[in-house]
Design a protein around this motif. Sequence first.
Motif, PDB file in Angstrom:
ATOM      1  N   ALA A 134       0.851  -1.293   0.262  1.00 40.99           N
ATOM      2  CA  ALA A 134       0.001  -0.015   0.091  1.00 40.99           C
ATOM      3  C   ALA A 134       0.929   1.179  -0.001  1.00 40.99           C
ATOM      4  CB  ALA A 134      -0.851  -0.064   1.124  1.00 40.99           C
ATOM      5  N   GLY A 135       0.549   2.084  -1.095  1.00 43.08           N
ATOM      6  CA  GLY A 135       1.530   3.341  -1.074  1.00 43.08           C
ATOM      7  C   GLY A 135       2.504   3.324  -2.097  1.00 43.08           C
ATOM      8  N   ILE A 197      -3.878  -6.115 -11.008  1.00 39.66           N
ATOM      9  CA  ILE A 197      -2.990  -5.432 -11.317  1.00 39.66           C
ATOM     10  C   ILE A 197      -2.221  -4.533 -10.187  1.00 39.66           C
ATOM     11  CG2 ILE A 197      -2.065  -3.716 -12.751  1.00 39.66           C
ATOM     12  CD1 ILE A 197      -3.730  -4.538 -15.042  1.00 39.66           C
ATOM     13  N   ASN A 198      -3.234  -3.777  -9.574  1.00 35.27           N
ATOM     14  CA  ASN A 198      -2.969  -3.059  -8.596  1.00 35.27           C
ATOM     15  C   ASN A 198      -3.545  -3.220  -7.173  1.00 35.27           C
ATOM     16  OD1 ASN A 198      -1.250  -0.996  -9.941  1.00 35.27           O
ATOM     17  ND2 ASN A 198      -3.213  -0.355 -11.116  1.00 35.27           N
ATOM     18  N   VAL A 201      -1.089  -4.807  -0.628  1.00 34.75           N
ATOM     19  CA  VAL A 201      -1.058  -5.336   0.884  1.00 34.75           C
ATOM     20  C   VAL A 201      -0.948  -4.268   1.836  1.00 34.75           C
ATOM     21  CG1 VAL A 201       0.251  -6.769   2.537  1.00 34.75           C
ATOM     22  CG2 VAL A 201      -0.410  -7.452   0.024  1.00 34.75           C
ATOM     23  N   ASP A 202      -1.724  -4.189   2.886  1.00 36.42           N
ATOM     24  CA  ASP A 202      -1.350  -3.469   3.898  1.00 36.42           C
ATOM     25  C   ASP A 202      -0.446  -3.912   4.864  1.00 36.42           C
ATOM     26  OD1 ASP A 202      -1.715  -1.658   5.999  1.00 36.42           O
ATOM     27  OD2 ASP A 202      -4.132  -1.832   6.097  1.00 36.42           O
ATOM     28  N   LEU A 203       0.588  -2.996   5.240  1.00 46.51           N
ATOM     29  CA  LEU A 203       1.700  -3.516   6.166  1.00 46.51           C
ATOM     30  C   LEU A 203       1.337  -3.716   7.403  1.00 46.51           C
ATOM     31  CD1 LEU A 203       4.898  -1.869   4.962  1.00 46.51           C
ATOM     32  CD2 LEU A 203       4.470  -4.138   4.746  1.00 46.51           C
ATOM     33  N   ASP A 204       0.156  -3.044   7.826  1.00 42.67           N
ATOM     34  CA  ASP A 204      -0.496  -3.003   9.358  1.00 42.67           C
ATOM     35  C   ASP A 204      -0.832  -4.449   9.456  1.00 42.67           C
ATOM     36  OD1 ASP A 204      -0.146  -0.373   9.819  1.00 42.67           O
ATOM     37  OD2 ASP A 204      -1.984   0.371   9.478  1.00 42.67           O
ATOM     38  N   ALA A 223      14.519  -4.604  -8.973  1.00 41.31           N
ATOM     39  CA  ALA A 223      14.760  -3.834  -7.653  1.00 41.31           C
ATOM     40  C   ALA A 223      13.557  -3.757  -6.760  1.00 41.31           C
ATOM     41  CB  ALA A 223      15.265  -2.213  -8.148  1.00 41.31           C
ATOM     42  N   ARG A 224      12.506  -3.759  -7.646  1.00 36.91           N
ATOM     43  CA  ARG A 224      11.134  -3.605  -6.533  1.00 36.91           C
ATOM     44  C   ARG A 224      10.891  -4.816  -5.721  1.00 36.91           C
ATOM     45  NH1 ARG A 224       9.980  -5.367 -11.799  1.00 36.91           N
ATOM     46  NH2 ARG A 224       8.720  -7.293 -12.415  1.00 36.91           N
ATOM     47  N   TYR A 225      11.525  -5.929  -6.102  1.00 34.56           N
ATOM     48  CA  TYR A 225      11.210  -7.041  -4.941  1.00 34.56           C
ATOM     49  C   TYR A 225      12.261  -6.713  -3.918  1.00 34.56           C
ATOM     50  CZ  TYR A 225       9.241  -9.520  -9.141  1.00 34.56           C
ATOM     51  OH  TYR A 225       8.739  -9.952 -10.130  1.00 34.56           O
ATOM     52  N   GLY A 226      13.238  -6.139  -4.043  1.00 32.92           N
ATOM     53  CA  GLY A 226      14.381  -5.886  -2.922  1.00 32.92           C
ATOM     54  C   GLY A 226      13.593  -4.953  -2.197  1.00 32.92           C
ATOM     55  N   SER A 227      12.930  -3.876  -2.670  1.00 30.12           N
ATOM     56  CA  SER A 227      12.567  -2.844  -1.935  1.00 30.12           C
ATOM     57  C   SER A 227      11.020  -3.136  -1.130  1.00 30.12           C
ATOM     58  CB  SER A 227      11.940  -1.571  -2.871  1.00 30.12           C
ATOM     59  OG  SER A 227      10.769  -1.966  -3.718  1.00 30.12           O
ATOM     60  N   ARG A 228      10.383  -4.148  -1.626  1.00 32.61           N
ATOM     61  CA  ARG A 228       9.359  -4.784  -0.866  1.00 32.61           C
ATOM     62  C   ARG A 228       9.968  -5.829   0.242  1.00 32.61           C
ATOM     63  NH1 ARG A 228       6.537  -6.553  -6.351  1.00 32.61           N
ATOM     64  NH2 ARG A 228       5.823  -4.367  -7.049  1.00 32.61           N
TER      65      ARG A 228
END
Length: 282
Positions: A134-135, A197-198, A201-204, A223-228
Amino acid sequence: MPPSHTPVQYTTRIHDYPLHYTEAGSGEILLLIHGSLCDYRYWRWQIPALSQHYRVVAPSLRGFWPAALRSADDSFSIAQHIRDMSAFARRLGEGRPVHVLGHSRGAQIALELACGAPQEVRSLILADPGFRIAGEAPGAPLHTTVAKLLERGEVEPALAEFVDAVNGAGTWRQMVSWFKTMVTDNAYTLLSQIREINLDVDLDRARRLQCPVLLVGGAHSPARYGSRLDRLEQAVGQARRITIPAASHGMNLANPKAFNQGVLNFLAGLRADEARPPAGIP
């Protein structure tokens, strides 16, 4: 199950759907949840190694081979797969929680299963989560491009587009024949995935996890996997993290020895923690 051997297929009915799966080994249950375009054949390098220590169970999610969809279908969704896997985990565990490993799209199913039914999950392993957090900025309209190619019957160009996008340019050309067969069998599931597509997941929810968590990334994954994984590591206090060298998104295939050992080390650590007496008790 040697990698060249066709695994034994079993079938059970979950929510009136014939769920196909394979399994090997005995002991504590390790449930493997595959990602996009895959099925239980994806784990061909994991089942022989991990089943020496655990009862390894690998299902093909609803809508995937050997009963793969050939067109868009409303019954295909993350939510339905979570319901299926929750019921399957309860049946397998017979009252005891199971270890759950999810890769890519399967990591979202695994995470939501652990968040929504914590009593069913003993530990959670997330490999290169394919979900948006999310975000996070919306991704490129990959599924739309792929869907258009599939609708024109251009299956191989569609698969090349998707596989290269999640693993890195040129990956499709290097894929072995069995992998290409598997993803071709599951190609038209992407027509149903376009609705996700969009989906995020809420990290809370992740912050409330109580079970042990292992985060796994490929050293050369986009890179997107690493940032997650970074954000999940920050959110989940008890999370451990490892990186699989010489591997991208399909890390369990590119470097199965390191991947399998990382999983086994994590699970062995849990056993050691359980065997250790509480502080203050000699």
